[in-house]
Scaffold this motif. Structure first.
Motif, mmCIF file in Angstrom:
data_model
loop_
_atom_site.group_PDB
_atom_site.id
_atom_site.type_symbol
_atom_site.label_atom_id
_atom_site.label_comp_id
_atom_site.label_asym_id
_atom_site.label_seq_id
_atom_site.Cartn_x
_atom_site.Cartn_y
_atom_site.Cartn_z
ATOM 1 N N LEU A 30 5.114 -1.728 -13.427
ATOM 2 C CA LEU A 30 6.539 -1.535 -13.669
ATOM 3 C C LEU A 30 7.211 -0.826 -12.499
ATOM 4 O O LEU A 30 8.342 -1.150 -12.127
ATOM 5 C CB LEU A 30 6.740 -0.741 -14.959
ATOM 6 N N GLY A 31 6.516 0.147 -11.914
ATOM 7 C CA GLY A 31 7.090 0.857 -10.786
ATOM 8 C C GLY A 31 7.341 -0.037 -9.599
ATOM 9 O O GLY A 31 8.333 0.127 -8.880
ATOM 10 N N SER A 32 6.467 -1.007 -9.369
ATOM 11 C CA SER A 32 6.601 -1.888 -8.211
ATOM 12 C C SER A 32 7.584 -3.037 -8.445
ATOM 13 O O SER A 32 8.271 -3.469 -7.522
ATOM 14 C CB SER A 32 5.236 -2.452 -7.818
ATOM 15 N N THR A 33 7.657 -3.529 -9.671
ATOM 16 C CA THR A 33 8.524 -4.683 -9.945
ATOM 17 C C THR A 33 9.887 -4.288 -10.504
ATOM 18 O O THR A 33 10.840 -5.065 -10.412
ATOM 19 C CB THR A 33 7.843 -5.628 -10.952
ATOM 20 N N ALA A 38 10.293 -2.137 0.447
ATOM 21 C CA ALA A 38 8.983 -1.834 1.028
ATOM 22 C C ALA A 38 8.486 -0.460 0.571
ATOM 23 O O ALA A 38 7.295 -0.285 0.301
ATOM 24 C CB ALA A 38 9.063 -1.891 2.556
ATOM 25 N N SER A 39 9.392 0.505 0.470
ATOM 26 C CA SER A 39 8.996 1.840 0.022
ATOM 27 C C SER A 39 8.384 1.789 -1.366
ATOM 28 O O SER A 39 7.350 2.419 -1.640
ATOM 29 C CB SER A 39 10.211 2.774 0.013
ATOM 30 N N THR A 40 9.011 1.028 -2.260
ATOM 31 C CA THR A 40 8.507 0.914 -3.626
ATOM 32 C C THR A 40 7.111 0.313 -3.656
ATOM 33 O O THR A 40 6.216 0.807 -4.354
ATOM 34 C CB THR A 40 9.452 0.047 -4.465
ATOM 35 N N LEU A 41 6.898 -0.751 -2.888
ATOM 36 C CA LEU A 41 5.602 -1.425 -2.894
ATOM 37 C C LEU A 41 4.528 -0.590 -2.210
ATOM 38 O O LEU A 41 3.359 -0.630 -2.600
ATOM 39 C CB LEU A 41 5.740 -2.786 -2.208
ATOM 40 N N VAL A 42 4.901 0.179 -1.188
ATOM 41 C CA VAL A 42 3.935 1.063 -0.534
ATOM 42 C C VAL A 42 3.460 2.140 -1.500
ATOM 43 O O VAL A 42 2.264 2.425 -1.602
ATOM 44 C CB VAL A 42 4.559 1.702 0.724
ATOM 45 N N CYS A 99 -6.454 -1.671 -0.222
ATOM 46 C CA CYS A 99 -5.152 -1.035 -0.463
ATOM 47 C C CYS A 99 -4.472 -0.664 0.847
ATOM 48 O O CYS A 99 -3.257 -0.854 1.007
ATOM 49 C CB CYS A 99 -5.328 0.226 -1.317
ATOM 50 N N ALA A 100 -5.247 -0.130 1.791
ATOM 51 C CA ALA A 100 -4.691 0.237 3.090
ATOM 52 C C ALA A 100 -4.171 -0.991 3.828
ATOM 53 O O ALA A 100 -3.099 -0.950 4.454
ATOM 54 C CB ALA A 100 -5.748 0.962 3.926
ATOM 55 N N ALA A 133 -0.265 -1.729 4.924
ATOM 56 C CA ALA A 133 0.099 -2.100 6.296
ATOM 57 C C ALA A 133 0.870 -3.417 6.318
ATOM 58 O O ALA A 133 1.848 -3.569 7.075
ATOM 59 C CB ALA A 133 -1.160 -2.204 7.150
ATOM 60 N N PHE A 134 0.455 -4.367 5.484
ATOM 61 C CA PHE A 134 1.153 -5.662 5.421
ATOM 62 C C PHE A 134 2.584 -5.484 4.908
ATOM 63 O O PHE A 134 3.528 -6.072 5.457
ATOM 64 C CB PHE A 134 0.380 -6.617 4.507
#
Length: 226
Positions: free
Chosen positions: A83-86, A167-171, A200-201, A205-206
């Motif tokens: 939920l946090g990422s989407t 990007a911040s959310t997905l990181v 995960c790292a 990076a991606f």
């Protein structure tokens, strides 16, 4: 009680606090952009999130008596990560301008409901960590506060200007997954865990390398261009 080295649990507490507050700030930023009224949105999100934290803590105490702690905690972190990422992408899409007043009202309440769910699930974390490491509540709370402090500073001064919202959310969601790796088994295979941490790292990076494309995608969702 789940036995683990205190230093691991303290680090885990810091990480979860960082992720939870970061999600709160991201949602406030997204809603401020979509709905306007930055100050009002931040105040509303903080109030809803804090209230939901309390309810989550209450429910966690009751669930702990019925279900295994580690499995429950793992499930909560999976839901938080998903939920946090989407959530920001969902909120941006449902709050597209130009919709009917009826749908706009439903969309706004739905966006706030997502925030409440994030807060509710985050409320499970500290009581669960207390149960993992008895008689260390003070230190756990200290690392929880440190995590929130770093998130509140890092979000406006680094993540938002350097990476953007998407990007911040997905990181940060990727960082949340690192906690899931630790929780996935009572007797983890360290070799497998390190492989998963490396994955995960690589994912983080991606995501950082695609930060412009991700923010463009978020803008297209809001404008209905996708």
């Amino acid at each position: 009680m789940i036995s683990s080295r205190p230093v691991v649990i303290y680090f885990f507490t810091f990480l979860l606090a960082f992720c939870s507050l970061f999600y709160e700030l991201v949602y406030a930023q997204v809603l401020a952009v979509c709905l306007g009224g930055t100050k009002n949105q931040y105040l509303t999100i903080i109030c809803l999130f804090t209230c939901a934290l309390g309810f989550g803590s209450i429910v966690q105490g009751k669930l702990r008596q019925r279900f295994p702690l580690r499995k429950t905690f793992f499930t909560i972190e999976v839901l938080l990560t998903l939920l946090g990422s989407t959530g920001p992408f969902i909120i941006t899409w449902i709050l597209q301008p130009g919709t009917s007043p009826f749908w706009s009202t439903i969309a706004v309440f739905s966006a706030y409901f997502i925030v409440v769910v994030i807060g509710f699930l985050s409320g499970f974390e500290i009581p669960s960590l207390f149960a993992m490491l008895e008689n260390s509540q003070g230190k756990i709370l200290a690392f929880d506060y440190f995590g929130m402090l770093i998130a509140s500073v890092a979000f406006p001064f680094y993540f938002l200007p350097e990476l953007g919202t998407a990007a911040s959310t997905l990181v940060v969601a990727g960082s949340n997954v690192m906690g899931l790796i630790w929780l996935r088994s009572d007797k983890p295979n360290l070799y497998v865990n390190w492989i998963l941490y490396g994955a995960c790292a690589a994912y983080i990076a991606f995501v950082i390398s695609k930060k412009e494309e991700l923010d463009l995608f978020l803008s297209h969702l809001y404008l209905g261009g996708m």
